[in-house]
Design a protein around this motif. Structure first.
Motif, mmCIF file in Angstrom:
data_model
loop_
_atom_site.group_PDB
_atom_site.id
_atom_site.type_symbol
_atom_site.label_atom_id
_atom_site.label_comp_id
_atom_site.label_asym_id
_atom_site.label_seq_id
_atom_site.Cartn_x
_atom_site.Cartn_y
_atom_site.Cartn_z
ATOM 1 N N PHE A 6 0.832 -1.204 0.000
ATOM 2 C CA PHE A 6 0.000 0.000 0.000
ATOM 3 C C PHE A 6 0.868 1.255 0.000
ATOM 4 C CE2 PHE A 6 -1.826 3.368 2.665
ATOM 5 C CZ PHE A 6 -2.932 3.715 1.898
ATOM 6 N N ARG A 7 1.930 1.268 0.774
ATOM 7 C CA ARG A 7 2.802 2.449 0.823
ATOM 8 C C ARG A 7 3.476 2.690 -0.514
ATOM 9 N NH1 ARG A 7 6.633 0.756 5.384
ATOM 10 N NH2 ARG A 7 7.644 2.754 4.952
ATOM 11 N N ARG A 8 3.883 1.637 -1.193
ATOM 12 C CA ARG A 8 4.494 1.792 -2.518
ATOM 13 C C ARG A 8 3.482 2.338 -3.519
ATOM 14 N NH1 ARG A 8 9.442 -0.213 -3.347
ATOM 15 N NH2 ARG A 8 10.351 -1.551 -1.731
ATOM 16 N N GLN A 9 2.281 1.793 -3.500
ATOM 17 C CA GLN A 9 1.262 2.299 -4.414
ATOM 18 C C GLN A 9 0.911 3.748 -4.103
ATOM 19 O OE1 GLN A 9 -1.913 -0.501 -3.877
ATOM 20 N NE2 GLN A 9 -1.070 -1.985 -5.341
ATOM 21 N N LEU A 10 0.846 4.088 -2.805
ATOM 22 C CA LEU A 10 0.545 5.461 -2.430
ATOM 23 C C LEU A 10 1.661 6.402 -2.869
ATOM 24 C CD1 LEU A 10 -1.295 7.441 -0.957
ATOM 25 C CD2 LEU A 10 -0.075 6.892 1.162
ATOM 26 N N ARG A 11 2.908 5.970 -2.763
ATOM 27 C CA ARG A 11 4.017 6.828 -3.210
ATOM 28 C C ARG A 11 3.937 7.076 -4.712
ATOM 29 N NH1 ARG A 11 10.216 4.884 -2.819
ATOM 30 N NH2 ARG A 11 9.366 3.421 -4.346
ATOM 31 N N THR A 12 3.621 6.038 -5.470
ATOM 32 C CA THR A 12 3.498 6.196 -6.921
ATOM 33 C C THR A 12 2.373 7.155 -7.274
ATOM 34 O OG1 THR A 12 4.323 3.945 -7.245
ATOM 35 C CG2 THR A 12 3.164 4.952 -9.082
ATOM 36 N N GLU A 13 1.216 6.973 -6.624
ATOM 37 C CA GLU A 13 0.081 7.847 -6.896
ATOM 38 C C GLU A 13 0.364 9.280 -6.440
ATOM 39 O OE1 GLU A 13 -2.665 7.213 -8.528
ATOM 40 O OE2 GLU A 13 -2.007 5.168 -8.954
ATOM 41 N N ALA A 14 1.031 9.428 -5.284
ATOM 42 C CA ALA A 14 1.334 10.779 -4.786
ATOM 43 C C ALA A 14 2.265 11.527 -5.743
ATOM 44 C CB ALA A 14 1.948 10.686 -3.396
ATOM 45 N N LYS A 15 3.239 10.819 -6.302
ATOM 46 C CA LYS A 15 4.117 11.468 -7.292
ATOM 47 C C LYS A 15 3.329 11.884 -8.529
ATOM 48 C CE LYS A 15 8.507 9.280 -6.020
ATOM 49 N NZ LYS A 15 9.603 8.372 -6.465
ATOM 50 N N GLU A 20 0.686 16.209 -11.715
ATOM 51 C CA GLU A 20 -0.526 16.766 -12.322
ATOM 52 C C GLU A 20 -1.020 18.017 -11.621
ATOM 53 O OE1 GLU A 20 -3.269 13.574 -12.226
ATOM 54 O OE2 GLU A 20 -2.334 12.450 -13.873
ATOM 55 N N GLY A 21 -0.393 18.385 -10.507
ATOM 56 C CA GLY A 21 -0.781 19.592 -9.803
ATOM 57 C C GLY A 21 -1.955 19.433 -8.864
ATOM 58 N N LEU A 22 -2.352 18.202 -8.598
ATOM 59 C CA LEU A 22 -3.465 17.984 -7.671
ATOM 60 C C LEU A 22 -3.064 18.261 -6.233
ATOM 61 C CD1 LEU A 22 -4.948 14.704 -9.226
ATOM 62 C CD2 LEU A 22 -5.741 17.067 -9.535
ATOM 63 N N ILE A 23 -1.813 18.019 -5.892
ATOM 64 C CA ILE A 23 -1.292 18.334 -4.566
ATOM 65 C C ILE A 23 0.004 19.104 -4.729
ATOM 66 C CG2 ILE A 23 -2.350 16.307 -3.477
ATOM 67 C CD1 ILE A 23 0.346 14.933 -3.589
ATOM 68 N N ASP A 24 0.326 19.929 -3.732
ATOM 69 C CA ASP A 24 1.558 20.700 -3.800
ATOM 70 C C ASP A 24 2.702 19.950 -3.125
ATOM 71 O OD1 ASP A 24 0.881 20.847 -1.160
ATOM 72 O OD2 ASP A 24 0.329 22.977 -1.186
ATOM 73 N N ASP A 25 3.905 20.569 -3.145
ATOM 74 C CA ASP A 25 5.085 19.915 -2.569
ATOM 75 C C ASP A 25 4.949 19.709 -1.066
ATOM 76 O OD1 ASP A 25 6.126 19.938 -5.088
ATOM 77 O OD2 ASP A 25 7.327 21.764 -4.790
ATOM 78 N N TYR A 26 4.279 20.650 -0.394
ATOM 79 C CA TYR A 26 4.138 20.532 1.061
ATOM 80 C C TYR A 26 3.280 19.321 1.421
ATOM 81 C CZ TYR A 26 2.669 21.586 5.816
ATOM 82 O OH TYR A 26 2.398 21.502 7.161
ATOM 83 N N LEU A 31 2.741 13.563 3.285
ATOM 84 C CA LEU A 31 2.453 12.152 3.030
ATOM 85 C C LEU A 31 3.718 11.311 3.133
ATOM 86 C CD1 LEU A 31 -0.020 12.447 0.006
ATOM 87 C CD2 LEU A 31 -0.574 11.726 2.336
ATOM 88 N N SER A 32 4.832 11.869 2.650
ATOM 89 C CA SER A 32 6.090 11.134 2.696
ATOM 90 C C SER A 32 6.544 10.892 4.133
ATOM 91 C CB SER A 32 7.165 11.904 1.924
ATOM 92 O OG SER A 32 8.413 11.254 2.017
ATOM 93 N N GLU A 33 6.379 11.890 4.985
ATOM 94 C CA GLU A 33 6.779 11.725 6.381
ATOM 95 C C GLU A 33 5.828 10.794 7.128
ATOM 96 O OE1 GLU A 33 6.992 15.605 8.024
ATOM 97 O OE2 GLU A 33 8.773 16.215 6.848
ATOM 98 N N ARG A 34 4.545 10.900 6.811
ATOM 99 C CA ARG A 34 3.570 10.083 7.525
ATOM 100 C C ARG A 34 3.724 8.599 7.187
ATOM 101 N NH1 ARG A 34 -1.166 10.491 10.255
ATOM 102 N NH2 ARG A 34 -2.693 8.825 9.960
ATOM 103 N N TYR A 35 3.912 8.309 5.903
ATOM 104 C CA TYR A 35 3.997 6.910 5.468
ATOM 105 C C TYR A 35 5.422 6.465 5.169
ATOM 106 C CZ TYR A 35 -1.055 7.184 5.083
ATOM 107 O OH TYR A 35 -2.382 7.334 5.366
ATOM 108 N N GLN A 36 6.404 7.343 5.475
ATOM 109 C CA GLN A 36 7.817 6.985 5.402
ATOM 110 C C GLN A 36 8.191 6.405 4.035
ATOM 111 O OE1 GLN A 36 8.842 4.504 8.732
ATOM 112 N NE2 GLN A 36 8.287 6.039 10.246
#
Length: 466
Positions: A6-15, A20-26, A31-36
Motif C-alpha cells: 500500500f505504501r508503494r502504491q501510495l508513493r506512486t500515486e502521490a508522485k 498533475e498539480g493535484l497536490i503541492d510539494d508541502y 504524506l512522505s513523512e507520515r507513510y515513510q
C-alpha cells in the motif's frame, strides 16, 4: 493494517498527483513523512539480506537437529532435560523480545514483530514436544488425550499472558482434541483423576477458562470454538442424565436448554463488560440450532423410534456433580431470560420480552412441552411431527420477514433455504409419485430464483432511496 505494498502504491500515486498539480510539494512531503516513503528503498535493499539470513538460519537449525538426533541416545536424562528447557525458554524469550518491538509507523507490523510472533507460535509447538519427551524420559505413563489437554493448558497460559488470539485458538483446539479423544472416560469411567474431572465437566471448565479469554483477546474465533465445546459437553451431560433417570423432563431440557442458553446470552450481564460484543453471534447460533433441531424433529420416524431409544448399556451411572453442572446451566439460562425481560430503568414499563425473543421463547417452551408429553405422558408422534413442522414454517417465515425488513441477506436466504428444505423433505418422507416430486422441485426452484431476484432488486431500490 498498512502494508508495504500500500505504501508503494501510495508513493506512486502521490508522485503522479504532484506532477498533475493535484497536490503541492508541502502536502507530498507530509504524506512522505507520515507513510515513510524514504524507508521503502531501505526495506527493499535489506530484503535480500533477510532472505539470506533466513536461509542460513534454516540450514543452521537443520544442522543442530541432526546433531542432537545423532547424540540423543548417548546423553543422560539430565542433559536432555536441560537441552529441552533451554530450547523452550530461548525460543519464547526471543519471540517475546522481537514481538514487543515498537513500530515506527502506526497500524503496521514490522518484520521483527512478525519474527517474534512466529517464534511464539513455534514455542507453543515446542511445549508439546517437551511434554511428550519429558514423559518418555522419566517414564511417566498416561493416555494420549492427557498429553493434548496438558499441552493445551500450557498454551492457554501463554495466551492469557501475551493476550494473543492465535495462541488461544491453538489452546482450545488442543484441549478440544483431547476432550474428544477422552470421551471414553465419560462413558466408561475408570480410576478418578484430574484429567477425568476435566473431561466429565468440560462444559463448566470451558466456561471458566475460554470465555474470559475471548473477552481478553476480543476474539470471535475463540468465542465460537469455546461455544462449540460448551454445547457439545453440555449435551453429553444432559443426555447422560436423561438416559439414567429416563424421565421426559430431562429429555425436554436436553432438547431446549442449548438454544435457550444461546438466545438469552447478554454480554453486559458479565462483570466489567459494557458492550454487547458477542450477543448477536450467540443469537445467530441459537437460530442455527433451532433450524437444525426443527428439521431433525420434523420427521415422523424420529418421534416414533429414535427419541425413545435407551442407551443404558453405554452409560449406567452418573455422578451427582454432573447433575449440579447441568443445574448451574439451567439456573444461568433462567437468569439470562429474567435479565432480558427486566424493565429498562429509563422506562416505566413492566417486565416483558421483545417480540422476537417472545417468539423464540414460545418455540422453546412449545418444543419442551411436546417432548415431555411424548416421553412421560402419552406418545403423540403424529401431533408432535405436525406441531414441529408448524414451528419450522413459522421460524422460516420469520427469518424471511426480518431479512426483508432489515435488509439482511443472510437472514433472508437462511429462511428461504429452511422453507425449501421443509417442503422438499416432506416430499421425500411420504410416499409420493415421481410426477409430484418433479412438480415440487420445479416449483421450489422457480420460487427460489424469483424470490432471490426480487429481494436483490428490493435491496437495490432501498439503497437508492437512502
Amino acid at each position: 493494517m498498512i502494508t508495504e505494498k500500500f505504501r508503494r502504491q501510495l508513493r506512486t500515486e502521490a508522485k503522479l498527483w504532484q506532477t498533475e498539480g493535484l497536490i503541492d510539494d508541502y502536502l507530498y512531503q507530509q504524506l512522505s513523512e507520515r507513510y515513510q516513503f524514504d524507508a521503502l528503498e531501505k526495506t527493499a535493499s535489506s530484503r535480500f539480506i533477510t532472505i539470506l539470513i533466513s536461509l542460513g538460519g534454516i540450514l543452521l537449525g537443520l544442522g543442530i537437529i541432526t546433531f542432537v538426533s545423532a547424540n540423543w541416545q548417548q546423553w543422560s536424562r539430565e542433559v536432555k532435560a536441560l537441552l529441552l528447557l533451554t530450547l523452550f525458554i530461548g525460543v519464547n524469550t526471543s519471540g517475546f523480545y522481537f514481538w514487543r518491538q515498537q513500530n515506527t509507523l502506526s497500524n503496521t507490523t514490522n518484520k521483527k514483530q512478525k519474527l517474534g510472533y512466529g517464534l511464539l507460535i513455534f514455542g507453543a509447538l515446542i511445549l508439546g514436544a517437551n511434554i511428550a519427551l519429558m514423559a518418555q524420559m522419566f517414564h511417566i505413563g498416561g493416555s494420549p488425550y492427557g498429553l493434548y489437554i496438558v499441552w493445551g493448558l500450557g498454551v492457554l497460559v501463554m495466551a492469557y499472558s501475551l493476550q494473543l488470539a492465535s495462541l488461544g485458538v491453538m489452546a482450545i483446539l488442543l484441549i478440544g482434541l483431547g476432550y474428544l479423544m477422552g470421551l471414553s472416560a465419560v462413558f466408561y469411567p475408570g480410576e478418578f483423576s484430574w484429567l477425568q474431572f476435566i473431561i466429565e465437566y468440560m462444559s463448566l471448565v470451558a466456561v471458566l477458562l475460554f470465555i474470559p479469554l475471548a473477552y481478553w483477546c476480543n476474539s470471535r474465533i475463540i468465542f465460537f470454538l469455546a461455544t462449540l465445546i460448551i454445547l457439545l459437553a453440555l449435551e453429553i451431560s444432559l443426555f447422560r442424565i436423561f438416559d439414567f433417570l429416563n424421565h421426559g423432563l430431562w429429555g425436554a431440557i436436553a432438547l431446549t436448554l442449548p438454544p435457550a442458553l444461546l438466545w438469552g446470552y447478554d454480554d453486559i450481564i458479565l462483570p466489567k463488560v459494557n458492550s454487547r460484543i458477542f450477543q448477536a453471534f450467540t443469537r445467530n447460533l441459537a437460530i442455527w440450532y433451532l433450524s437444525i433441531g426443527f428439521f431433525f424433529l420434523s420427521f415422523r420416524a424420529i418421534w416414533q423410534d429414535f427419541i425413545l431409544v435407551n442407551y443404558s448399556e453405554i452409560s449406567s451411572e452418573i455422578h451427582w456433580l454432573t447433575l449440579v453442572e447441568v443445574l448451574v446451566f439451567v439456573g444461568l439460562t433462567i437468569w439470562e431470560w429474567l435479565c432480558l425481560a427486566r424493565p429498562n430503568k429509563r422506562d416505566a414499563q413492566s417486565w416483558r420480552l421483545d417480540l422476537v425473543s417472545g417468539v423464540i421463547l414460545s418455540f422453546i417452551v412449545g418444543t419442551a412441552i411436546l417432548c415431555f408429553w411424548h416421553l412421560s405422558i402419552n406418545e403423540i408422534p403424529e401431533i408432535a411431527t405436525f406441531i414441529i413442522n408448524i414451528e419450522m414454517f413459522l421460524l422460516a417465515a420469520g427469518l424471511i420477514r426480518i431479512g426483508l425488513a432489515r435488509g439482511i441477506r443472510g437472514t433472508f436466504w437462511g429462511g428461504l433455504v429452511l422453507l425449501t428444505l421443509q417442503i422438499v423433505s416432506r416430499t421425500f418422507e411420504y410416499n409420493t409419485g415421481l410426477l409430484l416430486k418433479s412438480f415440487v422441485f420445479i416449483l421450489c426452484g422457480v420460487g427460489v430464483i424469483a424470490a432471490g431476484l426480487w429481494y436483490e432488486r428490493h435491496l437495490s431500490l432501498e439503497e437508492v432511496r437512502k
